[in-house]
Design an enzyme around this catalytic site. Structure first.
Site, short mmCIF file in Angstrom:
data_model
loop_
_atom_site.label_atom_id
_atom_site.label_comp_id
_atom_site.label_asym_id
_atom_site.label_seq_id
_atom_site.Cartn_x
_atom_site.Cartn_y
_atom_site.Cartn_z
N LYS A 89 2.86 3.40 -5.40
CA LYS A 89 2.28 2.62 -6.77
C LYS A 89 3.03 1.46 -7.56
O LYS A 89 3.40 0.47 -8.19
CB LYS A 89 0.82 2.92 -7.33
CG LYS A 89 0.24 3.42 -6.40
CD LYS A 89 -0.54 2.44 -5.04
CE LYS A 89 -0.75 3.48 -4.07
NZ LYS A 89 -0.72 3.10 -2.34
N ASP A 93 -3.09 -2.68 -2.61
CA ASP A 93 -4.23 -1.69 -2.48
C ASP A 93 -4.41 -1.24 -3.79
O ASP A 93 -2.62 -1.48 -4.76
CB ASP A 93 -4.33 -1.49 -1.19
CG ASP A 93 -5.60 -0.09 -1.02
OD1 ASP A 93 -5.48 0.97 -0.74
OD2 ASP A 93 -6.42 -0.39 -1.47
N ASN A 94 -5.25 -0.16 -4.33
CA ASN A 94 -5.40 0.77 -5.55
C ASN A 94 -4.83 0.52 -6.61
O ASN A 94 -4.35 1.40 -7.35
CB ASN A 94 -4.47 1.82 -5.06
CG ASN A 94 -4.78 2.10 -3.44
OD1 ASN A 94 -3.63 2.36 -2.75
ND2 ASN A 94 -5.60 2.91 -3.00
N ASP A 131 0.89 -1.00 -0.31
CA ASP A 131 0.13 0.40 -0.40
C ASP A 131 0.56 0.95 0.11
O ASP A 131 0.39 2.49 0.46
CB ASP A 131 -0.97 0.01 1.16
CG ASP A 131 -1.86 1.06 1.16
OD1 ASP A 131 -2.93 1.19 2.28
OD2 ASP A 131 -2.63 1.55 -0.50
N GLU A 182 -11.30 4.13 -0.66
CA GLU A 182 -12.26 4.50 0.78
C GLU A 182 -12.82 6.07 0.13
O GLU A 182 -12.31 6.90 -0.13
CB GLU A 182 -10.81 4.65 1.68
CG GLU A 182 -8.88 5.54 0.85
CD GLU A 182 -8.34 4.81 0.41
OE1 GLU A 182 -9.21 3.71 -0.19
OE2 GLU A 182 -7.34 4.85 0.53
N1 LIG Z 1 9.09 3.27 -0.81
C1 LIG Z 1 8.58 3.42 -0.57
N2 LIG Z 1 9.12 3.13 1.29
C2 LIG Z 1 8.25 3.06 2.26
C3 LIG Z 1 6.59 4.16 2.13
N3 LIG Z 1 6.76 4.58 3.76
C4 LIG Z 1 5.72 5.42 2.73
N4 LIG Z 1 5.84 5.26 0.63
C5 LIG Z 1 5.32 6.33 0.28
C6 LIG Z 1 3.87 6.05 0.03
C7 LIG Z 1 2.19 6.82 -0.73
C8 LIG Z 1 1.40 6.85 0.10
C9 LIG Z 1 1.07 5.34 -0.83
N5 LIG Z 1 -0.38 5.41 -0.82
C10 LIG Z 1 -0.88 6.49 -2.21
O1 LIG Z 1 -0.47 6.77 -3.03
C11 LIG Z 1 -2.53 6.13 -2.24
C12 LIG Z 1 -2.78 6.98 -2.99
C13 LIG Z 1 -4.37 7.43 -2.60
C14 LIG Z 1 -5.49 8.37 -3.73
C15 LIG Z 1 -4.61 9.35 -3.38
C16 LIG Z 1 -5.71 10.20 -4.21
C17 LIG Z 1 -6.51 10.23 -4.66
F1 LIG Z 1 -7.59 11.20 -4.97
C18 LIG Z 1 -7.23 9.45 -4.74
C19 LIG Z 1 -6.66 8.19 -3.88
C20 LIG Z 1 -5.53 6.32 -2.29
C21 LIG Z 1 -4.09 5.16 -1.93
O2 LIG Z 1 -5.19 4.08 -1.02
C22 LIG Z 1 -3.44 5.40 -1.39
O3 LIG Z 1 -2.67 3.72 -0.71
C23 LIG Z 1 6.71 4.75 0.64
N6 LIG Z 1 7.52 4.16 0.06
MG LIG Z 2 -4.20 3.03 -0.48
#
Ligand SMILES: Nc1ncc2ncn(CCCCCNC(=O)c3cc(-c4ccc(F)cc4)cc(O)c3O)c2n1
Ligand SMILES: [Mg+2]
Length: 221
Positions: A144, A169-170, A141, A199
């Site tokens: 992506k 997810d997603n 999660d 969500e």
């Molecule tokens: N490599 C590494 N290692 C470790 C880490 N820890 C954090 N990160 C970075 C993670 C940054 C967040 C990831 N999640 C999402 O971007 C996400 C976005 C939406 C979404 C957003 C805007 C909208 F309009 C609609 C939907 C919905 C979701 O359910 C999502 O999960 C890492 N990276």
């Molecule tokens: Mg997510």
């Protein structure tokens, strides 16, 4: 300095949730994020799919990539048996510390270890530094575009076994097209799609389950 949205979520949990009761923490976050401020927790609809896959996996060692505020870590950890554990990787220090406090309020600090850093840096340390043999369950999660390369990295580090279960997810929104292309064309994985919704929104989304060498486990008997 104005508080962050994540700090406001922690305030709401700290004020409204019942200490030591994971369900009340889950319900509090879902209520706050559907009524006041949207946030990227997996949410209750996709969370129910997560619950079912975790129960199917019944993991001794589980890994989560992307902790955020700890919502899915609590959903996973509340289902884990005694003497089993969840490792969760988060690179944003503010999110990591907020997640730590929310997981503490849920009474699950014993079962959950938050590892601060990037997945690509921490995954290669899991065996030696965190005494992991293999992972029974992995929840993806985080970024992506990292789903596919990190799945390959987990393989290269020998962290997946016959029957290891991945859940991502997603798949539709924001989407993980490279991961879907990779995992569905990889003969070592049996994939299942679970249509759902983003969500707290009416937007389509989905989760993808991938089981490594499922048949192999069955063929042994
Ligand atoms: N490599 C590494 N290692 C470790 C880490 N820890 C954090 N990160 C970075 C993670 C940054 C967040 C990831 N999640 C999402 O971007 C996400 C976005 C939406 C979404 C957003 C805007 C909208 F309009 C609609 C939907 C919905 C979701 O359910 C999502 O999960 C890492 N990276
Ligand atoms: Mg997510």
């Amino acid at each position: 300095m104005d508080q962050s949205k994540e700090q406001r979520i922690l305030n709401s949990v700290s004020y409204n949730a019942v200490k030591g009761d994971p369900e009340s923490v889950i319900n509090c976050i879902d209520k706050y994020c559907s009524q006041y401020e949207w946030a990227m927790n997996v949410g209750d609809e996709k969370g129910t799919i997560l619950d079912k896959v975790v129960e199917e996996a019944d993991p001794s060692v589980a890994l989560e990539l992307g902790t955020y505020c700890g919502y899915s870590a609590i959903r996973i950890a509340r289902l884990l048996k005694p003497n089993t554990r969840l490792l969760t990787i988060e690179f944003n220090p503010e999110f990591a510390s907020i997640a730590k406090e929310i997981i503490e309020i849920a009474g699950l600090s014993e079962k959950v270890t938050i590892l601060e850093g990037h997945s690509e840096d921490i995954i290669p340390q899991l065996k030696k530094k965190y005494e992991v043999e293999t992972l029974d369950f992995v929840f993806l999660d985080h970024w992506k575009e990292r789903y596919a390369p990190d799945t390959i990295l987990l393989e290269e580090c020998g962290l997946l076994r016959k029957g290891s279960i991945l859940l991502a997810d997603n798949i539709i929104y924001p989407g993980a097209p490279e991961f879907i292309k990779y995992i569905r064309s990889n003969k070592r994985f049996e994939c299942t799609s679970y249509p759902s919704h983003l969500e707290y929104m009416k937007v389509e989304d989905a989760m993808e389950k991938a089981v490594k060498d499922p048949g192999a486990a069955a063929m042994l008997f």
